[in-house]
Design a protein around this motif. Structure first.
Motif, PDB file in Angstrom:
ATOM      1  N   VAL A  37     -45.565 123.784  55.047  1.00  0.00           N
ATOM      2  CA  VAL A  37     -46.352 122.563  55.175  1.00  0.00           C
ATOM      3  C   VAL A  37     -47.803 122.826  54.724  1.00  0.00           C
ATOM      4  N   TYR A  68     -48.293 122.933  50.717  1.00  0.00           N
ATOM      5  CA  TYR A  68     -48.287 121.714  49.920  1.00  0.00           C
ATOM      6  C   TYR A  68     -49.256 120.639  50.359  1.00  0.00           C
ATOM      7  N   ILE A  69     -49.302 120.401  51.664  1.00  0.00           N
ATOM      8  CA  ILE A  69     -49.742 119.056  52.007  1.00  0.00           C
ATOM      9  C   ILE A  69     -50.639 118.956  53.237  1.00  0.00           C
ATOM     10  N   ALA A  70     -50.725 120.003  54.020  1.00  0.00           N
ATOM     11  CA  ALA A  70     -51.504 119.881  55.258  1.00  0.00           C
ATOM     12  C   ALA A  70     -52.975 119.612  54.940  1.00  0.00           C
ATOM     13  N   MET A  78     -52.289 115.681  62.805  1.00  0.00           N
ATOM     14  CA  MET A  78     -52.259 117.064  62.325  1.00  0.00           C
ATOM     15  C   MET A  78     -53.547 117.758  62.776  1.00  0.00           C
ATOM     16  N   LEU A  95     -56.178 120.527  62.336  1.00  0.00           N
ATOM     17  CA  LEU A  95     -56.640 121.338  61.212  1.00  0.00           C
ATOM     18  C   LEU A  95     -57.958 122.011  61.575  1.00  0.00           C
ATOM     19  N   ILE A 106     -53.437 125.381  61.083  1.00  0.00           N
ATOM     20  CA  ILE A 106     -52.735 124.106  60.997  1.00  0.00           C
ATOM     21  C   ILE A 106     -51.797 124.024  62.193  1.00  0.00           C
ATOM     22  N   ILE A 161     -45.626 113.559  56.937  1.00  0.00           N
ATOM     23  CA  ILE A 161     -45.876 114.112  55.605  1.00  0.00           C
ATOM     24  C   ILE A 161     -44.851 115.150  55.172  1.00  0.00           C
ATOM     25  N   ALA A 217     -43.734 116.916  51.306  1.00  0.00           N
ATOM     26  CA  ALA A 217     -43.773 118.356  51.051  1.00  0.00           C
ATOM     27  C   ALA A 217     -42.403 118.867  50.588  1.00  0.00           C
ATOM     28  N   ILE A 263     -38.956 123.001  56.166  1.00  0.00           N
ATOM     29  CA  ILE A 263     -39.499 121.720  56.658  1.00  0.00           C
ATOM     30  C   ILE A 263     -38.362 120.766  57.043  1.00  0.00           C
TER      31      ILE A 263
END
Lengths: 429, 429
Positions: A359, A362-364, B115, B117, B394, B404, B408, B424
């Motif tokens: 994750v 690619y995209i987080a 999410m 971060l 993350i 998301i 991905a 995933i």
């Protein structure tokens, strides 16, 4: 795959060997690269033409042989399957949002004695991104390198990428369109990095070169460090999963294989406090390898570099993790916080059972270009700062100079640098 | 000294040559260093003993031959002339205060889709500082390297310094006491950098190596980049003074000479819009050279690399300055702000008539370790960040992964990485 238990006799020696083993390139690569850099520096485009014919089977003669236009990138973007285009857009947006938060603040203040002090950040003028061709041509890599450069404010963004036998990857071109790349050259290998660093007749030199590549590309970046800025010397990918026995073994097996499928030199490591779970993961890896289209690579990596360590308690995993200083660390437990708080050396950490490392690829949002080969001990992932530099500044009022000038004069004299002293003392009343 | 006018025919070609000239080390140094690194890596302390005897005429046998104790440093500090001790303390305090402002902030937030971060900064475990011996043994260098490391929170601070024929510099030891250095080894050259990077029986390896040195030391750092973190490949010092005709020519001459006295390869450049003033500075340099104790070095530098450029307007100085990307730039005018605002590439800038560069070398607060050799195009001065690294993190909630994850998975599949996709998709409901 190697299975170790911390409670076993001889654990320390075996684990130390794992930590010390460098899965890196040999010195022959160093000599080859050195020769290539020399040729490109001396002979410019002519050397690029020769190497590209020899290594990529691609003939650089017309404009279209040399470069890929913005229009071609836009077409590739428009021709993309809508789902995939949306996925790329979502990734780009999230990467941009995360990296915008990295923009540094300038400093400018006047201290108690009247000395103005500060630092100003500015973007480099031009950045070059290396994008591998063939199997490892990843649009996600392009986004992860180009977007931080754009967010930094880099004016000119150049991509070099090999196009073996003329073959281009439309996904990479679409990503270049999304990221706003300015120039793309169809050149690869150490010769491409040399062109970016020294400049040739066709390719104007840049200030910073980033992006992944094979051993030649990595070595070229290492040798050109100082001529240009570079992101980091990148080696094979690594994942370390710290997991208790309450995870689904299939999930963890997939996580381990997601690094193993990159390259036979990649490394996947599981540390767990549950020997039964370890055995289940091992079985799940074997099972998954039966069906995985990338099984050949993944199996080679898992057989040669895979590692499972059984610890008495997950707390014991942390000092081992710090010694491994892995690129990616998953902490797959209900409450990852206490373990995460103790961990010191890691490129990126993936918290909890729902955060597979992929994750982050690619995209987080955070960058997937991360320090490998135990370099997380001292290095960080790619960021906006890699495309910027800081200029400090000092402005002395007459009063400030009078206040501290005499001390500086004393130090300059003690260091045997009289002109330094003079440049201050002449200005003192 | 070379005198150029932008209005002269042939200016562009001559100025380009100045910009391109690299006053750097040759390839023989590269081969010598490579051999030394290999020996130290393979043979550890034994190689150190041999090289130290050969290059420094110093015999490493007893504990006191190998290292300098904290007690010895404290004694050196106490024995120092009170004025000088106070000057060192003032410098240390001001350097500390400036660098404390560089400590980065961690990030930790949860975005709209749930999410988590962030990024966490931590210090490296151990740093090694190279301190030159002999003529260039500068206590100010020690402070400028050690204090940022301490402010960063580095646990173990190691100094290596050659002690030719056993000679130590009490000022450097006093500075080490003030800065809180943990270990000092009496080893120098490329062999010292190798010991810091690889570790030997006596010297435990560090994670980052910084500090100035001769061509061998600089080359060793370049070659070991990636094995350890390094500050920057440092070359000869440079100053660029942008000055109008209202300055005292003697002040500007002293500023130019303050770089020239460092080394015959140093470079001092004046850009002015006043040809009469340029001639006055030239005369003042000649006059000062008659009395300067360091005249031999300064004259060699000024003769070989000194440059005066006459521009029509000081605005024209800025694009030239950006091409030179000098380590130090003085803007000696009443209101430096408009010129400073336009300047993009410089290591450090000294604003106004009262700010000689030397004040930054010792006591202003910002770091004096700055990018040389046009590297200010992409590099920054030494900072607390050179002794720290950033770990991104993350944490996906189930909802965030559902939001998301599918995108991905699509990207992973398009890149031909099925295990990435699997890690995933297995977690999606």
């Amino acid at each position: 795959m190697l299975l170790l238990k911390t409670s076993d006799e001889g654990f320390e020696a075996k684990f130390t060997k794992v930590v010390r083993d460098r899965r890196e390139s040999d010195t022959q690569v160093g000599r080859d690269v050195s020769a290539i850099l020399h040729e490109v520096r001396e002979r410019g485009d002519k050397a690029l033409v020769e190497y590209t014919t020899r290594f990529d089977g691609h003939n650089l003669s017309t404009e279209d042989d040399w470069s890929i236009s913005k229009e071609t990138c836009e077409e590739a973007y428009k021709s993309l399957d809508a789902d995939l285009r949306e996925a790329l857009e979502t990734a780009a947006e999230r990467i941009r949002a995360y990296h915008e938060g990295q923009l540094p603040e300038d400093r400018d203040y006047t201290d108690a004695i009247g000395m103005r002090l500060g630092a100003r950040w500015t973007a480099v003028d031009a950045a070059g991104l290396y994008v591998p061709g063939g199997r490892a041509a990843y649009p996600s890599s392009l986004l992860m390198n180009a977007i931080p450069a754009k967010v930094a404010g880099v004016g000119r963004l150049v991509v070099t990428t090999p196009t073996p036998k003329g073959e281009v990857n439309p996904l990479v071109l679409a990503a270049a369109h999304i990221a706003g790349v300015d120039e793309i050259y169809r050149v690869g290998g150490a010769q491409a990095v040399a062109a970016l660093a020294y400049g040739t007749q066709r390719i104007k030199r840049v200030d910073v070169v980033t992006g992944p590549g094979n051993a030649w590309v990595a070595e070229a970046k290492r040798q050109l460090y100082g001529v240009v800025g570079i992101d980091m010397v990148a080696g094979p990918s690594e994942i370390l999963v710290i997991a208790d026995g309450k995870n689904d073994p299939e999930w963890i097996a997939a996580d381990l294989l997601s690094q193993a499928e990159h390259d036979p030199t990649s490394q996947s490591i599981l540390i767990t406090d549950d020997a039964r779970f370890a055995a289940q993961v091992e079985d799940a890896v074997d099972l998954a390898l039966m069906k995985l289209p990338t099984a050949k690579t993944a199996r080679a990596s898992w057989d040669a570099h895979g590692l499972i360590v059984i610890v008495d308690s997950l707390e014991d995993a942390i000092p081992l993790a710090d010694r491994l200083a892995a690129e990616h660390v998953e902490i797959a437990v209900d409450d990852p916080e206490p373990l995460f708080a103790k961990l010191r050396h890691a490129g990126s950490v993936f918290l909890g059972r729902n955060t597979p490392e992929a994750v982050g690829d690619y995209i987080a949002g955070p960058n997937h270009v991360l320090p490998t080969g135990r370099r997380a001990r001292f290095a960080s992932g790619l960021s906006v700062l890699d495309f910027m530099k800081r200029t400090s500044f000092i402005g002395a009022s007459q009063g400030a100079l009078e206040a501290i000038g005499p001390a500086a004069v004393r130090l300059a004299e003690a260091e045997g640098l009289p002109a330094h002293a003079l440049s201050i003392s002449k200005r003192l009343s």
